[in-house]
Write a protein that holds these residues in place. Structure first.
Motif, PDB file in Angstrom:
ATOM      1  N   GLU A 185       0.668   4.538  11.805  1.00 53.28           N
ATOM      2  CA  GLU A 185       1.877   4.969  11.110  1.00 53.28           C
ATOM      3  C   GLU A 185       1.512   6.093  10.145  1.00 53.28           C
ATOM      4  O   GLU A 185       0.436   6.083   9.554  1.00 53.28           O
ATOM      5  CB  GLU A 185       2.473   3.855  10.246  1.00 53.28           C
ATOM      6  N   ARG A 186       2.442   7.027   9.996  1.00 55.68           N
ATOM      7  CA  ARG A 186       2.290   8.049   8.950  1.00 55.68           C
ATOM      8  C   ARG A 186       3.097   7.595   7.752  1.00 55.68           C
ATOM      9  O   ARG A 186       4.301   7.365   7.848  1.00 55.68           O
ATOM     10  CB  ARG A 186       2.772   9.408   9.440  1.00 55.68           C
ATOM     11  N   LEU A 187       2.431   7.455   6.630  1.00 54.57           N
ATOM     12  CA  LEU A 187       3.066   6.889   5.440  1.00 54.57           C
ATOM     13  C   LEU A 187       2.681   7.701   4.203  1.00 54.57           C
ATOM     14  O   LEU A 187       1.609   8.324   4.183  1.00 54.57           O
ATOM     15  CB  LEU A 187       2.593   5.441   5.233  1.00 54.57           C
ATOM     16  N   PRO A 188       3.517   7.655   3.177  1.00 55.58           N
ATOM     17  CA  PRO A 188       3.090   8.251   1.913  1.00 55.58           C
ATOM     18  C   PRO A 188       1.878   7.494   1.362  1.00 55.58           C
ATOM     19  O   PRO A 188       1.845   6.265   1.422  1.00 55.58           O
ATOM     20  CB  PRO A 188       4.312   8.061   1.004  1.00 55.58           C
ATOM     21  N   VAL A 189       0.915   8.242   0.863  1.00 53.02           N
ATOM     22  CA  VAL A 189      -0.287   7.652   0.281  1.00 53.02           C
ATOM     23  C   VAL A 189      -0.405   8.102  -1.170  1.00 53.02           C
ATOM     24  O   VAL A 189      -0.318   9.295  -1.456  1.00 53.02           O
ATOM     25  CB  VAL A 189      -1.571   8.116   1.009  1.00 53.02           C
ATOM     26  N   ALA A 201       7.577  10.392  -6.794  1.00 52.32           N
ATOM     27  CA  ALA A 201       7.761   9.487  -7.928  1.00 52.32           C
ATOM     28  C   ALA A 201       8.035   8.063  -7.451  1.00 52.32           C
ATOM     29  O   ALA A 201       7.521   7.089  -8.026  1.00 52.32           O
ATOM     30  CB  ALA A 201       8.906   9.988  -8.801  1.00 52.32           C
ATOM     31  N   GLU A 202       8.834   7.947  -6.399  1.00 49.87           N
ATOM     32  CA  GLU A 202       9.153   6.632  -5.863  1.00 49.87           C
ATOM     33  C   GLU A 202       7.899   5.968  -5.279  1.00 49.87           C
ATOM     34  O   GLU A 202       7.667   4.768  -5.485  1.00 49.87           O
ATOM     35  CB  GLU A 202      10.237   6.762  -4.778  1.00 49.87           C
ATOM     36  N   ALA A 203       7.117   6.767  -4.561  1.00 50.13           N
ATOM     37  CA  ALA A 203       5.874   6.224  -3.987  1.00 50.13           C
ATOM     38  C   ALA A 203       4.941   5.734  -5.091  1.00 50.13           C
ATOM     39  O   ALA A 203       4.341   4.660  -4.996  1.00 50.13           O
ATOM     40  CB  ALA A 203       5.187   7.287  -3.131  1.00 50.13           C
ATOM     41  N   VAL A 204       4.829   6.511  -6.155  1.00 52.94           N
ATOM     42  CA  VAL A 204       3.964   6.125  -7.273  1.00 52.94           C
ATOM     43  C   VAL A 204       4.491   4.848  -7.935  1.00 52.94           C
ATOM     44  O   VAL A 204       3.718   3.924  -8.245  1.00 52.94           O
ATOM     45  CB  VAL A 204       3.870   7.269  -8.310  1.00 52.94           C
ATOM     46  N   ARG A 205       5.815   4.777  -8.119  1.00 49.08           N
ATOM     47  CA  ARG A 205       6.400   3.583  -8.748  1.00 49.08           C
ATOM     48  C   ARG A 205       6.080   2.333  -7.925  1.00 49.08           C
ATOM     49  O   ARG A 205       5.643   1.309  -8.469  1.00 49.08           O
ATOM     50  CB  ARG A 205       7.918   3.741  -8.866  1.00 49.08           C
ATOM     51  N   ILE A 206       6.304   2.424  -6.625  1.00 47.68           N
ATOM     52  CA  ILE A 206       6.048   1.274  -5.743  1.00 47.68           C
ATOM     53  C   ILE A 206       4.567   0.885  -5.796  1.00 47.68           C
ATOM     54  O   ILE A 206       4.221  -0.292  -5.885  1.00 47.68           O
ATOM     55  CB  ILE A 206       6.483   1.603  -4.294  1.00 47.68           C
ATOM     56  N   ALA A 207       3.710   1.901  -5.767  1.00 51.46           N
ATOM     57  CA  ALA A 207       2.268   1.618  -5.787  1.00 51.46           C
ATOM     58  C   ALA A 207       1.867   0.918  -7.079  1.00 51.46           C
ATOM     59  O   ALA A 207       1.133  -0.082  -7.064  1.00 51.46           O
ATOM     60  CB  ALA A 207       1.477   2.919  -5.620  1.00 51.46           C
ATOM     61  N   LEU A 208       2.349   1.414  -8.204  1.00 48.33           N
ATOM     62  CA  LEU A 208       1.918   0.876  -9.492  1.00 48.33           C
ATOM     63  C   LEU A 208       2.482  -0.510  -9.779  1.00 48.33           C
ATOM     64  O   LEU A 208       1.972  -1.230 -10.640  1.00 48.33           O
ATOM     65  CB  LEU A 208       2.305   1.836 -10.625  1.00 48.33           C
ATOM     66  N   GLU A 209       3.544  -0.892  -9.068  1.00 47.92           N
ATOM     67  CA  GLU A 209       4.113  -2.233  -9.269  1.00 47.92           C
ATOM     68  C   GLU A 209       3.441  -3.280  -8.383  1.00 47.92           C
ATOM     69  O   GLU A 209       3.687  -4.479  -8.546  1.00 47.92           O
ATOM     70  CB  GLU A 209       5.623  -2.216  -8.973  1.00 47.92           C
ATOM     71  N   ASN A 210       2.602  -2.825  -7.480  1.00 46.43           N
ATOM     72  CA  ASN A 210       1.960  -3.755  -6.548  1.00 46.43           C
ATOM     73  C   ASN A 210       0.904  -4.618  -7.256  1.00 46.43           C
ATOM     74  O   ASN A 210       0.104  -4.112  -8.054  1.00 46.43           O
ATOM     75  CB  ASN A 210       1.311  -2.961  -5.406  1.00 46.43           C
ATOM     76  N   THR A 211       0.906  -5.904  -6.932  1.00 48.42           N
ATOM     77  CA  THR A 211      -0.004  -6.839  -7.602  1.00 48.42           C
ATOM     78  C   THR A 211      -1.468  -6.468  -7.383  1.00 48.42           C
ATOM     79  O   THR A 211      -2.275  -6.475  -8.323  1.00 48.42           O
ATOM     80  CB  THR A 211       0.229  -8.272  -7.077  1.00 48.42           C
ATOM     81  N   THR A 212      -1.813  -6.163  -6.133  1.00 46.17           N
ATOM     82  CA  THR A 212      -3.211  -5.821  -5.832  1.00 46.17           C
ATOM     83  C   THR A 212      -3.624  -4.558  -6.575  1.00 46.17           C
ATOM     84  O   THR A 212      -4.715  -4.496  -7.157  1.00 46.17           O
ATOM     85  CB  THR A 212      -3.390  -5.613  -4.318  1.00 46.17           C
ATOM     86  N   VAL A 213      -2.760  -3.574  -6.567  1.00 42.26           N
ATOM     87  CA  VAL A 213      -3.087  -2.314  -7.243  1.00 42.26           C
ATOM     88  C   VAL A 213      -3.253  -2.546  -8.745  1.00 42.26           C
ATOM     89  O   VAL A 213      -4.169  -2.009  -9.376  1.00 42.26           O
ATOM     90  CB  VAL A 213      -1.991  -1.260  -6.979  1.00 42.26           C
ATOM     91  N   ARG A 214      -2.400  -3.381  -9.303  1.00 40.98           N
ATOM     92  CA  ARG A 214      -2.438  -3.599 -10.751  1.00 40.98           C
ATOM     93  C   ARG A 214      -3.756  -4.211 -11.211  1.00 40.98           C
ATOM     94  O   ARG A 214      -4.168  -4.028 -12.359  1.00 40.98           O
ATOM     95  CB  ARG A 214      -1.257  -4.468 -11.190  1.00 40.98           C
TER      96      ARG A 214
END
Lengths: 138, 331
Positions: free
Chosen positions: A71-75, A30-43
């Motif tokens: 790096e291994r990161l949440p995607v 949920a946190e990963a999704v929140r961060i992703a959806l708040e990103n300017t480029t993603v929006r």
């Protein structure tokens, strides 16, 4: 016996981490999704319909200024109309590290190109009475 | 004590096997590299050469102008172009030398897939294709106006119950507004219905797929996409050449764009199944057009690599060979 179980558990854990790439908890997802959806480029890609498809750990390799690192990161993967996005997130810094995208062609599958005008292997010279094209760089 | 040592020895061995399975694969690429041309070219193009690309006028555009000057109708022009194996989009002036899927073939495609079919949407179509891909891409989308690279595909083996379609391609494009994408690409495609390795180009809003003849897995071909300074009603004019031969012109929303290499495969199985491929696809000696010149695509250019899904059936390895990244990707 306990030691063997412990060792087996460690091996399974290593294997699961390497192979499955699953994000550990629903909170992390949920946190990963929140961060992703708040990103300017993603929006920029979310004005129409979109779908969060998956959240997992993936590897991002970057090179810049002669330095390379992995790096291994949440995607977070997002289906956003005519593109699919992979948003790599740093949970600690609450930041998007990278946004990769892949385009969708329509139709996805094509049937044989069998028309008589098909260009043969190696190409062919134009047969129209026009000046020879210039400016191709080899 | 001996028991503990034994257990740890086994666990260490298993861990090593796991690690080796992950890291040993690039070795295949290194072995392959020894039999591959190391460097095809050593110099970037001079400004004058890039300027020629910028001023290039395609044979089809010239012919269209000529026919228009003779008051040919749109239908007449389309017919004359078709006689020469050319096509165009009368609304935008985009044009190409190649073979599109015929109208009959398009009907079959729509019948099989449904008019609103998407490979990523299980809600529509008869069955959603599953995709795996490996990509190498620049991270700045406002710097580079095209690419010039050499590429050799793998065998790209496809089968009904495995890899259904395989595309090795180079994309150039950038999103112009919230609702649409705008890109073009050039590469090699193979699918079960079209079971040969075909050089192709694609433009998402000006002509779709076009085919430009077969290729093989051992030949490096030169692929160029260049976005010119010329701005027309549909955007910046771009051209594509394969082995120095012009094959397509169209428009992109921006002069500077995202650029990537991608190895993409699809499976038509509900549980994705992938076919073992033969050989390795290789990109090498690539440079990016920037400003009025060009820069090597090397470690100085901010670049990223990733694959999907996890685990991914497509692997990659990259290293600087000569002046640019040599990018190996295989299944």
């Amino acid at each position: 016996m306990t030691e063997r179980l412990f060792v087996t558990g460690v091996i399974i854990l290593i294997f699961a981490t390497l192979v499955s790439g699953c994000v550990e908890t629903e909170d992390e997802k949920a946190e990963a999704v929140r961060i992703a959806l708040e990103n300017t480029t993603v929006r920029e890609y979310l004005s129409g319909e979109y779908e969060i498809q998956d959240v997992y750990y993936g590897t991002l390799t970057s090179a810049s200024g002669g330095v390379e690192r992995s790096e291994r990161l949440p995607v977070v993967t997002i289906d956003a109309g005519d593109v699919r996005l992979w948003v790599f997130v740093d949970l600690e810094k609450e930041a998007v590290v990278a946004v990769a995208k892949n385009y969708k062609r329509t139709p996805a599958i094509v049937l044989p190109a069998t028309q008589p005008g098909s260009t043969p292997p190696g190409g062919e010279a134009p047969t129209v009475p026009v000046p020879t094209p210039t400016g191709t760089h080899r | 004590m001996n028991g503990k040592v034994g257990v740890w020895a086994v666990s260490v061995l298993l861990a090593m096997l796991l690690v080796s399975a992950v890291v040993a694969v690039p070795g295949a690429a290194e072995q392959y590299e020894s039999a591959d041309p190391v460097v095809i070219r050593e110099c970037l193009p001079a400004k004058e050469e890039v300027e020629k690309l910028n001023e290039f006028e395609s044979p089809v555009a010239i012919l269209i102008d000529e026919l228009k000057s003779k008051n040919y109708t749109t239908e007449d022009i389309t017919r004359e172009l078709a006689k020469q194996g050319y096509g165009w989009d009368p609304k935008t002036g985009a044009c190409w030398k190649g073979t599109p899927p015929s109208s009959e073939e398009m009907k079959i495609i729509q019948k099989i897939r449904g008019s609103d079919y998407s490979p990523f949407d299980a809600e529509v179509g008869t069955r959603a294709l599953e995709q795996a891909l490996q990509m190498m891409y620049v991270t700045n989308n406002n710097v580079y106006r095209g690419i010039n690279t050499y590429m050799k595909p793998s065998q790209m083996i496809v089968e009904q119950e495995g890899t259904y379609q395989h595309v090795i391609t180079t994309h150039v494009g950038r999103k112009p507004n919230p609702s649409t994408e705008c890109w073009t690409e050039v590469g090699v495609a193979r699918s079960v219905p079209d079971n040969v390795k075909q050089r192709f180009t694609y433009d998402n809003d000006e002509g779709g797929w076009q085919f430009h003849g077969e290729t093989d897995s051992s030949t490096y071909r030169n692929y160029i996409i260049y976005v010119t300074d010329t701005y027309e009603s549909s955007g910046y004019l771009y051209h594509i050449w394969i082995d120095g031969e012009w094959v397509r012109s169209g428009h992109l929303a921006f002069r500077e764009n995202d650029v990537n290499y991608a190895n993409e495969i699809w499976s038509d199985e509900s549980v994705p199944a992938w076919t073992d491929d033969s050989g390795i696809a290789v990109y090498q000696d690539g440079f990016l057009y920037q400003g009025n010149g060009a820069v090597w695509w090397n470690a100085e250019v901010p670049t990223q690599w990733f694959s999907s899904p996890v685990p991914c059936p497509i692997r990659e390895s990259h290293s600087i060979v000569g002046n640019a990244w040599k990018y190996f990707t295989w299944i």
